[in-house]
Design a protein around this motif. Structure first.
Motif, PDB file in Angstrom:
ATOM      1  N   PRO A  32       0.830  -1.209   0.000  1.00 42.90           N
ATOM      2  CA  PRO A  32       0.000   0.000   0.000  1.00 42.90           C
ATOM      3  C   PRO A  32       0.863   1.257   0.000  1.00 42.90           C
ATOM      4  CG  PRO A  32       0.167  -0.856   2.214  1.00 42.90           C
ATOM      5  CD  PRO A  32       0.886  -1.852   1.331  1.00 42.90           C
ATOM      6  N   GLU A  33       0.261   2.367  -0.435  1.00 44.47           N
ATOM      7  CA  GLU A  33       0.939   3.646  -0.234  1.00 44.47           C
ATOM      8  C   GLU A  33       1.079   3.869   1.260  1.00 44.47           C
ATOM      9  OE1 GLU A  33      -0.831   6.915  -2.279  1.00 44.47           O
ATOM     10  OE2 GLU A  33      -1.087   5.806  -4.157  1.00 44.47           O
ATOM     11  N   MET A  34       2.240   4.353   1.686  1.00 42.40           N
ATOM     12  CA  MET A  34       2.476   4.491   3.123  1.00 42.40           C
ATOM     13  C   MET A  34       3.276   5.747   3.418  1.00 42.40           C
ATOM     14  SD  MET A  34       5.411   1.524   3.646  1.00 42.40           S
ATOM     15  CE  MET A  34       4.421   0.246   2.845  1.00 42.40           C
ATOM     16  N   MET A  35       3.391   6.048   4.709  1.00 41.74           N
ATOM     17  CA  MET A  35       4.175   7.194   5.188  1.00 41.74           C
ATOM     18  C   MET A  35       3.729   8.482   4.508  1.00 41.74           C
ATOM     19  SD  MET A  35       7.925   5.370   5.367  1.00 41.74           S
ATOM     20  CE  MET A  35       8.118   3.801   6.231  1.00 41.74           C
ATOM     21  N   ASP A  36       2.392   8.719   4.576  1.00 40.65           N
ATOM     22  CA  ASP A  36       1.798   9.920   3.990  1.00 40.65           C
ATOM     23  C   ASP A  36       2.100  10.059   2.505  1.00 40.65           C
ATOM     24  OD1 ASP A  36       0.701  10.753   6.466  1.00 40.65           O
ATOM     25  OD2 ASP A  36       2.641  11.609   7.048  1.00 40.65           O
ATOM     26  N   GLY A  37       2.185   8.931   1.817  1.00 42.11           N
ATOM     27  CA  GLY A  37       2.422   8.962   0.381  1.00 42.11           C
ATOM     28  C   GLY A  37       3.876   9.084  -0.008  1.00 42.11           C
ATOM     29  N   ARG A  38       4.769   9.126   0.985  1.00 39.68           N
ATOM     30  CA  ARG A  38       6.191   9.233   0.641  1.00 39.68           C
ATOM     31  C   ARG A  38       6.685   7.968  -0.067  1.00 39.68           C
ATOM     32  NH1 ARG A  38      10.051  12.329   4.913  1.00 39.68           N
ATOM     33  NH2 ARG A  38       9.009  14.346   4.927  1.00 39.68           N
ATOM     34  N   VAL A  39       6.067   6.831   0.225  1.00 40.95           N
ATOM     35  CA  VAL A  39       6.488   5.567  -0.383  1.00 40.95           C
ATOM     36  C   VAL A  39       5.294   4.963  -1.112  1.00 40.95           C
ATOM     37  CG1 VAL A  39       7.425   3.266   0.006  1.00 40.95           C
ATOM     38  CG2 VAL A  39       8.185   5.184   1.442  1.00 40.95           C
ATOM     39  N   LYS A  40       5.375   4.924  -2.417  1.00 41.23           N
ATOM     40  CA  LYS A  40       4.310   4.295  -3.209  1.00 41.23           C
ATOM     41  C   LYS A  40       4.812   3.722  -4.527  1.00 41.23           C
ATOM     42  CE  LYS A  40       2.787   8.975  -4.467  1.00 41.23           C
ATOM     43  NZ  LYS A  40       1.678   9.947  -4.294  1.00 41.23           N
ATOM     44  N   THR A  41       5.780   4.334  -5.163  1.00 44.85           N
ATOM     45  CA  THR A  41       6.262   3.831  -6.458  1.00 44.85           C
ATOM     46  C   THR A  41       7.694   3.308  -6.386  1.00 44.85           C
ATOM     47  OG1 THR A  41       7.003   6.044  -7.108  1.00 44.85           O
ATOM     48  CG2 THR A  41       4.766   5.389  -7.748  1.00 44.85           C
ATOM     49  N   LEU A  42       8.333   3.413  -5.227  1.00 46.84           N
ATOM     50  CA  LEU A  42       9.714   2.948  -5.084  1.00 46.84           C
ATOM     51  C   LEU A  42       9.702   1.434  -4.867  1.00 46.84           C
ATOM     52  CD1 LEU A  42      10.950   5.852  -2.792  1.00 46.84           C
ATOM     53  CD2 LEU A  42      11.469   5.529  -5.212  1.00 46.84           C
ATOM     54  N   HIS A  43       9.567   0.701  -5.952  1.00 47.09           N
ATOM     55  CA  HIS A  43       9.389  -0.744  -5.871  1.00 47.09           C
ATOM     56  C   HIS A  43       9.907  -1.378  -7.162  1.00 47.09           C
ATOM     57  CE1 HIS A  43       7.372  -4.660  -5.582  1.00 47.09           C
ATOM     58  NE2 HIS A  43       7.206  -4.400  -4.281  1.00 47.09           N
ATOM     59  N   PRO A  44      10.486  -2.593  -7.078  1.00 56.09           N
ATOM     60  CA  PRO A  44      11.006  -3.255  -8.287  1.00 56.09           C
ATOM     61  C   PRO A  44       9.958  -3.500  -9.365  1.00 56.09           C
ATOM     62  CG  PRO A  44      11.893  -4.308  -6.326  1.00 56.09           C
ATOM     63  CD  PRO A  44      10.854  -3.334  -5.861  1.00 56.09           C
ATOM     64  N   VAL A  45       8.685  -3.698  -8.972  1.00 52.33           N
ATOM     65  CA  VAL A  45       7.661  -3.913  -9.980  1.00 52.33           C
ATOM     66  C   VAL A  45       7.516  -2.671 -10.868  1.00 52.33           C
ATOM     67  CG1 VAL A  45       5.157  -4.126 -10.297  1.00 52.33           C
ATOM     68  CG2 VAL A  45       6.350  -5.693  -8.773  1.00 52.33           C
ATOM     69  N   VAL A  46       7.653  -1.497 -10.261  1.00 53.35           N
ATOM     70  CA  VAL A  46       7.579  -0.251 -11.034  1.00 53.35           C
ATOM     71  C   VAL A  46       8.869  -0.017 -11.805  1.00 53.35           C
ATOM     72  CG1 VAL A  46       7.359   2.253 -10.903  1.00 53.35           C
ATOM     73  CG2 VAL A  46       5.894   0.796  -9.488  1.00 53.35           C
ATOM     74  N   HIS A  47       9.990  -0.033 -11.112  1.00 51.63           N
ATOM     75  CA  HIS A  47      11.250   0.320 -11.766  1.00 51.63           C
ATOM     76  C   HIS A  47      11.738  -0.775 -12.699  1.00 51.63           C
ATOM     77  CE1 HIS A  47      12.115   4.225  -9.926  1.00 51.63           C
ATOM     78  NE2 HIS A  47      11.330   3.767  -8.966  1.00 51.63           N
ATOM     79  N   GLY A  48      11.392  -2.027 -12.391  1.00 48.35           N
ATOM     80  CA  GLY A  48      11.714  -3.084 -13.334  1.00 48.35           C
ATOM     81  C   GLY A  48      10.928  -2.938 -14.614  1.00 48.35           C
ATOM     82  N   GLY A  49       9.643  -2.542 -14.482  1.00 44.03           N
ATOM     83  CA  GLY A  49       8.820  -2.335 -15.667  1.00 44.03           C
ATOM     84  C   GLY A  49       9.300  -1.187 -16.534  1.00 44.03           C
ATOM     85  N   LEU A  50       9.969  -0.211 -15.911  1.00 45.50           N
ATOM     86  CA  LEU A  50      10.496   0.930 -16.667  1.00 45.50           C
ATOM     87  C   LEU A  50      11.886   0.657 -17.237  1.00 45.50           C
ATOM     88  CD1 LEU A  50       9.461   3.809 -14.229  1.00 45.50           C
ATOM     89  CD2 LEU A  50       8.438   3.322 -16.462  1.00 45.50           C
ATOM     90  N   LEU A  51      12.703  -0.092 -16.512  1.00 47.72           N
ATOM     91  CA  LEU A  51      14.112  -0.226 -16.867  1.00 47.72           C
ATOM     92  C   LEU A  51      14.444  -1.468 -17.685  1.00 47.72           C
ATOM     93  CD1 LEU A  51      15.727   1.011 -13.538  1.00 47.72           C
ATOM     94  CD2 LEU A  51      16.105   2.015 -15.790  1.00 47.72           C
ATOM     95  N   ALA A  52      13.570  -2.445 -17.692  1.00 47.96           N
ATOM     96  CA  ALA A  52      13.895  -3.692 -18.377  1.00 47.96           C
ATOM     97  C   ALA A  52      14.092  -3.470 -19.866  1.00 47.96           C
ATOM     98  CB  ALA A  52      12.783  -4.709 -18.147  1.00 47.96           C
ATOM     99  N   LEU A  53      15.168  -4.046 -20.404  1.00 47.62           N
ATOM    100  CA  LEU A  53      15.408  -4.007 -21.844  1.00 47.62           C
ATOM    101  C   LEU A  53      14.541  -5.066 -22.508  1.00 47.62           C
ATOM    102  CD1 LEU A  53      19.298  -3.656 -21.822  1.00 47.62           C
ATOM    103  CD2 LEU A  53      17.610  -1.864 -22.230  1.00 47.62           C
ATOM    104  N   ARG A  54      13.762  -4.637 -23.469  1.00 44.23           N
ATOM    105  CA  ARG A  54      12.815  -5.553 -24.108  1.00 44.23           C
ATOM    106  C   ARG A  54      13.507  -6.606 -24.960  1.00 44.23           C
ATOM    107  NH1 ARG A  54      10.691  -1.956 -20.766  1.00 44.23           N
ATOM    108  NH2 ARG A  54       8.640  -1.113 -21.346  1.00 44.23           N
ATOM    109  N   ASP A  55      14.700  -6.336 -25.432  1.00 40.26           N
ATOM    110  CA  ASP A  55      15.403  -7.280 -26.304  1.00 40.26           C
ATOM    111  C   ASP A  55      16.519  -8.021 -25.585  1.00 40.26           C
ATOM    112  OD1 ASP A  55      17.096  -5.155 -25.962  1.00 40.26           O
ATOM    113  OD2 ASP A  55      17.474  -4.802 -28.100  1.00 40.26           O
ATOM    114  N   ASP A  56      16.502  -7.982 -24.247  1.00 42.90           N
ATOM    115  CA  ASP A  56      17.503  -8.689 -23.454  1.00 42.90           C
ATOM    116  C   ASP A  56      16.811  -9.879 -22.785  1.00 42.90           C
ATOM    117  OD1 ASP A  56      19.082  -9.454 -21.058  1.00 42.90           O
ATOM    118  OD2 ASP A  56      20.360  -7.769 -21.646  1.00 42.90           O
ATOM    119  N   ALA A  57      17.198 -11.079 -23.160  1.00 41.44           N
ATOM    120  CA  ALA A  57      16.521 -12.278 -22.667  1.00 41.44           C
ATOM    121  C   ALA A  57      16.627 -12.404 -21.155  1.00 41.44           C
ATOM    122  CB  ALA A  57      17.109 -13.523 -23.343  1.00 41.44           C
TER     123      ALA A  57
END
Length: 529
Positions: free
Chosen positions: A62-87
């Motif tokens: 869940p979003e926590m600490m008055d919204g300070r922590v909500k998107t800092l998670h591997p599911v978010v950053h992995g979805g942004l950073l993953a190379l689509r052509d890297d197996a």
């Protein structure tokens, strides 16, 4: 390797500025794009009837600490950073249940606006965005596959490509990434500069400045120079915040000169009456106060009629029709004022090339601020010259005391001299400049140039003598020798204002006494390079 066209299947939207949000998100949804979102953005989208998946559902946290922590998670950053052509990247994403994010739409907490409102230290800190910049940087790094939007004005561009191509091309993603990094850099610069001010660090070890493109310019000071106009986002009234009613686009030189003109005229409180400044090449060629704006303009014009042609005119009060009609008697590049009447705008409408700007207010000449200038290998930073003096700050150093009228003219000339390039000499009489010498290597040269200009005007107007006769004179810095004072007396000056502080002050004062001049020291100088 990056692919040219990347389809948009999944978007994460988390915005503070919700301008255009609903229409943009609805267009994405209509194109089959799945939308992830957070907090207030998700609520706004749902209220508009759109289907949204909460980021907390995707992350399992869940979003926590008055919204300070909500998107800092591997599911978010992995979805942004993953190379689509890297197996290996794709295998890791599959193992950990990470879905790709093709489009990130984020604009940051309004930190700059919060500071500008004078909010408390705690409120400013709470408006420092953490998750937003982290996501923006991640998406921008992976621009080979991910589109990142940080400005509302890019919504239509993304939608146009989505409709035409089914996704975004590499050239657009590269441009969006550059804009994204510029935005996070500007944001961090705003935070660090605010912190430096908050802790009283006048020379922090690292310092950054940023701006947003307001206008591409045809060229710079000269046609072979490229140029653009960037705004800092500060609310100080002036050319950067003005509304342009008519005329061609402002040029590089127009912008520079208009800024100089408006800062000059702002020295004079509109509550004390109208004032007008005419600027040419960033130097005043005439400044005056009077009972009406039209009279202030005419008196400023009479200081140097030749230089006023093709100049910039600034007023400290609303531009009225009579003043507008007087101004149109000669060619003028730009007129800037806090406001303009309908009559004045109608008069100017017949002069299609004349630019009219209104600002809604005047800049505060006493306000603090920062000025910087580039040099080879670096830049110089200083506080804005907001120094001012009043009658109580003056020290009379001669036997003769200035009269009340001379004091008025001395202080008027001093305010003008602050905006004249050094070495600066300003002759004034009856609250109007009557001769200005600017930008000379020798102070006595500036003295003589101001005198000569007054002689030219006297000849043109068939006056019996130049208006420097009986004038008061301001010098932006001290007189190093007595010859400068002697030259002023030759021109007919009767009173002088200067900072003092020369090793030869006693010699200069003695010369003034011998010539019957009144002289006051300010203890403050106004070099302007």
């Amino acid at each position: 390797m990056p692919h040219d066209i990347v389809p948009l299947k999944r978007a994460l939207i988390s915005v503070s500025d919700k301008t255009g949000l609903i229409d943009f998100a609805r267009a994405l949804a209509d194109a089959g794009v799945q939308i992830l979102s957070t907090g207030g953005t998700a609520a706004a989208l749902r209220d508009a009837g759109l289907t949204v998946r909460d980021v907390s559902d995707a992350t399992g946290f869940p979003e926590m600490m008055d919204g300070r922590v909500k998107t800092l998670h591997p599911v978010v950053h992995g979805g942004l950073l993953a190379l689509r052509d890297d197996a290996a990247h794709q295998q890791a994403a599959t193992e950990h249940g990470i879905e790709m994010i093709d489009l990130l739409v984020v604009n940051l907490y309004p930190f700059e606006e919060t500071v500008a409102k004078g909010a408390s230290h705690a409120d400013c800190v709470e408006n420092i965005d953490i998750g937003g910049p982290a996501m923006i940087r991640a998406a921008a790094k992976n621009h080979a596959f991910v589109s990142v939007v940080v400005d509302v004005q890019d919504y239509d561009t993304v939608l146009a490509q989505l409709r035409a191509k089914g996704g975004t091309d590499l050239a657009l993603r590269q441009r969006l990434a550059q804009t994204a990094y510029a935005r996070t850099a500007a944001y961090d610069a705003a935070v660090s500069n605010w912190m430096a001010d908050a802790i009283g660090d006048e020379a922090p070890r690292r310092r950054s400045f940023s701006g947003t493109l307001a206008q591409g310019l045809r060229y710079g000071e000269n046609p072979h120079q490229r140029a653009a106009f960037y705004v800092s986002g500060q609310s100080r009234p002036g050319v950067a915040t003005a509304r342009q009613w008519q005329g061609k686009e402002l040029s590089y030189n127009n912008i520079n000169d208009t800024d100089s003109a408006f800062e000059m005229v702002a020295e004079f409180d509109p509550a004390q009456g109208p004032a007008c400044a005419i600027i040419k090449h960033a130097n005043p060629c005439g400044v005056a106060r009077a009972d009406t704006a039209a009279e202030a303009y005419r008196r400023a014009f009479d200081c140097d009629r030749t230089s006023a042609f093709g100049g910039i005119i600034a007023l400290n009060q609303t531009l009225d029709g009579d003043t507008a009609r007087a101004i149109t008697e000669i060619f003028t590049e730009v007129v800037i004022a806090p406001d303009a009447t309908e009559d004045a705008r109608a008069v100017f409408a017949e002069r299609k090339n004349l630019r009219l700007l209104t600002t809604g207010g005047l800049p505060d000449p006493a306000a603090s601020g920062t000025a910087f200038r580039q040099v080879a290998g670096g830049f110089l930073v200083q506080s804005r010259d907001n120094g001012r003096v009043g009658r109580d700050d003056l020290r009379v150093v001669t036997r003769r005391q200035p009269s009340p009228e001379e004091l008025d003219d001395l202080l008027f000339a001093w305010q003008v001299a602050k905006h004249v390039k050094s070495n600066a000499i300003v002759y004034a009489r009856d609250l109007a400049t009557v001769g200005i010498g600017a930008g000379q290597m020798s102070r006595i040269d500036s003295t003589r140039i101001g005198q000569r200009k007054a002689q030219d005007v006297a000849q043109a107007l068939s006056l019996p003598q130049p208006l420097t006769s009986g004038s008061a004179v301001a010098s932006d810095a001290f007189f190093p020798f007595a010859d400068g004072v002697e030259a002023l007396a030759e021109a007919g000056a009767r009173a002088v204002i200067q900072p003092g502080g020369s090793m030869r002050d006693a010699e200069v004062i003695a010369a003034a006494d011998a010539l019957g001049l009144a002289m006051v020291f300010t203890g403050q100088r106004h070099f302007r390079h």
